[in-house]
Design a protein around this motif. Structure first.
Motif, PDB file in Angstrom:
ATOM      1  N   THR B 490       0.783  -1.188   0.258  1.00  0.00           N
ATOM      2  CA  THR B 490       0.055   0.073   0.008  1.00  0.00           C
ATOM      3  C   THR B 490       0.713   1.073  -0.181  1.00  0.00           C
ATOM      4  O   THR B 490       0.350   2.319  -0.309  1.00  0.00           O
ATOM      5  CB  THR B 490      -0.972   0.113   1.193  1.00  0.00           C
ATOM      6  N   ARG B 492       1.791   3.234   2.161  1.00  0.00           N
ATOM      7  CA  ARG B 492       1.184   4.138   3.237  1.00  0.00           C
ATOM      8  C   ARG B 492       2.617   4.555   4.118  1.00  0.00           C
ATOM      9  O   ARG B 492       3.238   3.619   4.637  1.00  0.00           O
ATOM     10  CB  ARG B 492       0.273   3.761   4.057  1.00  0.00           C
ATOM     11  N   ARG B 531      -5.888  -3.497  10.938  1.00  0.00           N
ATOM     12  CA  ARG B 531      -6.991  -2.851  11.526  1.00  0.00           C
ATOM     13  C   ARG B 531      -8.471  -3.416  11.167  1.00  0.00           C
ATOM     14  O   ARG B 531      -8.824  -3.613  10.447  1.00  0.00           O
ATOM     15  CB  ARG B 531      -7.141  -1.555  10.717  1.00  0.00           C
ATOM     16  N   ASP B 541      -3.671  -3.119   6.377  1.00  0.00           N
ATOM     17  CA  ASP B 541      -3.517  -1.718   6.282  1.00  0.00           C
ATOM     18  C   ASP B 541      -1.977  -1.351   5.426  1.00  0.00           C
ATOM     19  O   ASP B 541      -1.794  -0.813   4.779  1.00  0.00           O
ATOM     20  CB  ASP B 541      -3.355  -0.841   7.553  1.00  0.00           C
ATOM     21  N   THR B 542      -1.055  -2.389   6.146  1.00  0.00           N
ATOM     22  CA  THR B 542       0.249  -2.382   5.434  1.00  0.00           C
ATOM     23  C   THR B 542       0.974  -3.593   5.484  1.00  0.00           C
ATOM     24  O   THR B 542       0.834  -4.358   6.533  1.00  0.00           O
ATOM     25  CB  THR B 542       1.090  -1.227   6.320  1.00  0.00           C
TER      26      THR B 542
END
Lengths: 81, 628
Positions: B490, B492, B531, B541-542
């Motif tokens: 991702t 992020r 999450r 998320d990552t």
């Protein structure tokens, strides 16, 4: 400084390698006449292998004075301070 | 000291030597393998003696030609013979040796009834010691007398070569004189006509000219001693005691120099240098650091060292060594510096086979050999990463893989000292070789390779140690999150505060994963952040990982951990997200490869995939997982 016990252990490996054995038992009194095949050629191998292992150089006098394993151990100890 | 520093240590060497005779069918192969380890003169002698107890003749079916080498000299050479034989063994060549009676080489050459003739040598090494060569030379000589003495010695050597060629009819290797004599004048020693030191310098120069005239090859121990230091090669005390000019400790290197010549004579020198890229040809990781971020060229000592290594590789290629690239990278990223980086010494056109992908390197090296149409046993592979080196050594034992540290300043030295590319001359064809390969070879897509990877992975004894995010790891976690570009689903970016917020959030988890194996600690190599959503989906998320550990089953092992943590939070499904960037194309299908079901694909190529936790069976891998 290398202790005599450490020197003894490393020398045992060197002797086993030089004489192609795995059962050498070194005593202070052990000398060339006690070990089959310990001629002047093997003597030089033992000395050069020791020099390589401890990164030392023996003097000509020191080499001439070597009579037995005990002499060798003491000489190495004195040079690895 | 001088040693075989480019060869790897083998921890169970002594045990393997003791077991050599136990498997009669594979004595030779196992002995060749033992000869490939970094061994000193004592172990070299032990290997030679153990092998000769099991075998008295070359094994049948060996591709190399056995060699009968007569070693002729004026002082004691007995102690060097095992090292010469083991150097042959290292190259898969059986060498028998003969040594003349002390000082009797001329008589034996002249007498057809001598033991030398009975030995029927196929090659001759003439190793004359420096005391013999300077006998009678003294500082009392004037320039004419000294010149006459030099001519006399060189003509005597020429006559010996001719006699050897006439009576034995085989190729001759002549050992250059070891410069053991001390200066008597100083910096301008050459002005002391009768100086023995100056005499040897002139003799060695003259020998090389004469060797060209007579078709003799030179064993350049003078050059080698100049690089190692004479004291690594010669011990004055040993000379006085036993008339051994080359010391025992230098034996393995001396033998290897002879072994190279023997192999080169059979056309068995290595032909191709295969280069890793990241941290081998430049500093850093091109996929993560980018063109501006890699260290190369002026501006830093490290950058200069990489450029110097490239220069050495280019010089090798200009005299006929083929260059290839084998790198774990996206091809476009890997090629870019070769085409656009101003400080690159090597250019795309210098590389005859360029392979950059994410497959394992053993398979890629096979493909390089196939593309170049040369044997695997003519490849040398240089890589800063011990994992890759050991993988290739295990899978392709015929490929030479020099042992190097992570210091690029040492790379060219390792290649030069190892003498892989030993050559006897340089031809016009050699100078043009790279362009031939460049013209002919298309870069085919790589074929699937058949490497026994599972066996290798099992043998690595990998341990993955996981921890939740913590303050101790904070710096490394933030660094990884902000630096990883390629294996990053991702991309992020997180600040310190963002990471601390994950630690405090009861509906989220952050994992830091450390990988250890029998070669050492790879450090923290992967990060995952999950999450929990309101609908009881766990969103990944990552997920990022260092490319150094690709292909080692870290991915499925990490998924096992994520699934376990998600289950504890009460999640029913995992949702994996892929956000495309310029650099993370390699993980486009990451989730579907791991068994996720593709759910949706966005207009820009992003996608989501899901995994139902109720039916998920944790993957079984060779990695042992513990909490740290």
């Amino acid at each position: 400084m290398a202790t005599e016990a450490e020197i003894h252990a490393a020398l045992t490996t060197i002797f086993n390698d030089v004489f192609l054995r795995d059962d050498m038992i070194l005593t202070a009194e052990l000398s060339a006449k006690d070990v089959q095949g310990w001629d002047s050629f093997k003597q030089i191998e033992i000395i050069m292998a020791s020099e390589e292992h401890w990164k030392i150089r023996f003097t000509t006098r020191e080499l001439d004075a070597l009579r037995c394993v005990g002499d060798l151990v003491r000489t190495i100890a004195s040079k690895t301070v | 000291m001088t040693d075989l520093h480019w060869l790897p240590e083998m921890p169970d060497w002594r045990a393997r030597l003791r077991g050599l005779a136990d498997r009669p069918g594979s004595v030779w192969d196992n002995a060749v393998s033992l000869a490939g380890a970094r061994i000193n003169f004592v172990l070299t002698n032990a290997l030679d003696e153990t092998l000769r107890r099991s075998m008295s003749a070359p094994p049948e079916g060996v591709a190399t030609k056995p060699v009968r080498l007569a070693v002729l000299g004026s002082s004691t050479l007995t102690h060097l013979l095992p090292a010469i034989r083991v150097a042959g063994l290292r190259r898969g060549i059986w060498i028998d040796t003969y040594e003349n009676d002390f000082g009797q080489y001329w008589q034996e050459l002249s007498d057809p009834a001598s033991a030398l003739h009975a030995f029927k040598p196929t090659a001759v090494l003439l190793a004359l010691d420096s005391h013999d060569l300077t006998a009678g030379v003294t500082a009392a000589m004037d320039i004419e007398t000294a010149n006459a003495a030099l001519s006399e010695v060189t003509e005597r050597i020429r006559a010996t070569w001719r006699l050897a060629r006439e009576t034995l009819g085989c190729p001759i290797l002549h050992q250059a004189a070891l410069p053991v004599h001390l200066p008597i004048l100083g910096n301008n020693e050459h002005r002391a006509a009768g100086s023995r030191a100056a005499f040897l310098t002139r003799l060695n120069a003259r020998l090389r000219v004469m060797a060209e005239e007579e078709g003799v090859d030179i064993l350049a121990i003078d050059d080698r001693a100049a690089r190692d230091g004479l004291r690594a090669w010669h011990d004055a005390g040993l000379w006085h005691r036993a008339k051994q000019e080359v010391s025992h400790a230098a034996g393995p290197v001396y033998g290897d120099l002879v072994g190279r010549w023997v192999a080169a004579k059979q056309g068995r020198s290595f032909k191709c240098l295969v280069l890793d890229l990241d941290n081998t040809v430049w500093g850093g990781v091109i996929g993560d650091d980018g063109m501006e971020g890699i260290e190369l060229g002026q501006g830093s000592p490290l950058g200069e060292a990489y450029a110097a290594f490239q220069t050495y590789a280019r010089e090798l290629s200009r005299r006929g060594v083929i260059l290839a690239v084998c790198s774990k990278n996206d091809e476009a990223n890997a090629i870019e510096p070769f085409e656009k980086h101003p400080d690159m010494v090597l250019r795309r056109g210098d590389i005859s086979s360029f392979v950059a992908n994410w497959s394992d390197k053993a398979g890629n090296i096979r493909a390089i050999a196939e593309e170049l149409n040369i044997g695997l046993d003519s490849l040398v592979f240089i890589d800063d990463n011990p994992f890759e080196r050991n993988l290739v050594r295990q899978e392709l034992p015929m490929v030479a893989v020099p042992e190097v540290s992570d210091d690029p300043a040492a790379f060219p030295i390792a290649l030069a000292d190892a003498g892989y590319f030993e050559g006897l001359s340089v031809t016009d064809e050699d100078r043009e070789r790279t362009s031939q390969y460049r013209g002919n070879k298309a870069r085919d897509a790589l074929k699937a390779s058949v490497t026994d990877l599972p066996a290798y992975l099992r043998g690595l004894e990998m341990r993955l140690i996981w921890k939740p995010f913590d303050r101790v790891g904070l710096q490394r976690i933030v660094q990884l999150i902000n630096k990883s570009n390629q294996f990053n689903l991702t991309t992020r970016r997180y600040t310190d505060e963002d990471v601390i917020a994950v630690m405090a959030d009861p509906e989220a988890f952050g994992l830091q994963l450390r990988l250890l194996d029998r070669f050492g600690d790879n450090g923290v190599i992967a990060i995952a952040v999950g999450r929990l959503q309101e609908n009881k989906d766990l969103l990944i998320d990552t997920w990022l990982m260092s490319c150094r550990v690709l292909g080692r089953q870290v991915e499925p092992t990490t998924l096992n951990l994520i699934a376990q943590k998600a289950g504890k939070l009460g999640a029913r499904r995992l949702v994996g997200e892929y956000i495309p960037t310029k650099k993370n194309g390699m993980v486009r299908d990451h989730y579907t490869k791991l068994g996720f079901t593709a759910m949706e694909t966005g207009p820009s190529g992003g996608s989501r995939a899901v995994l139902d936790l109720a039916s998920y069976q944790p993957a079984s891998t060779f990695i042992h997982v513990t909490e740290g």
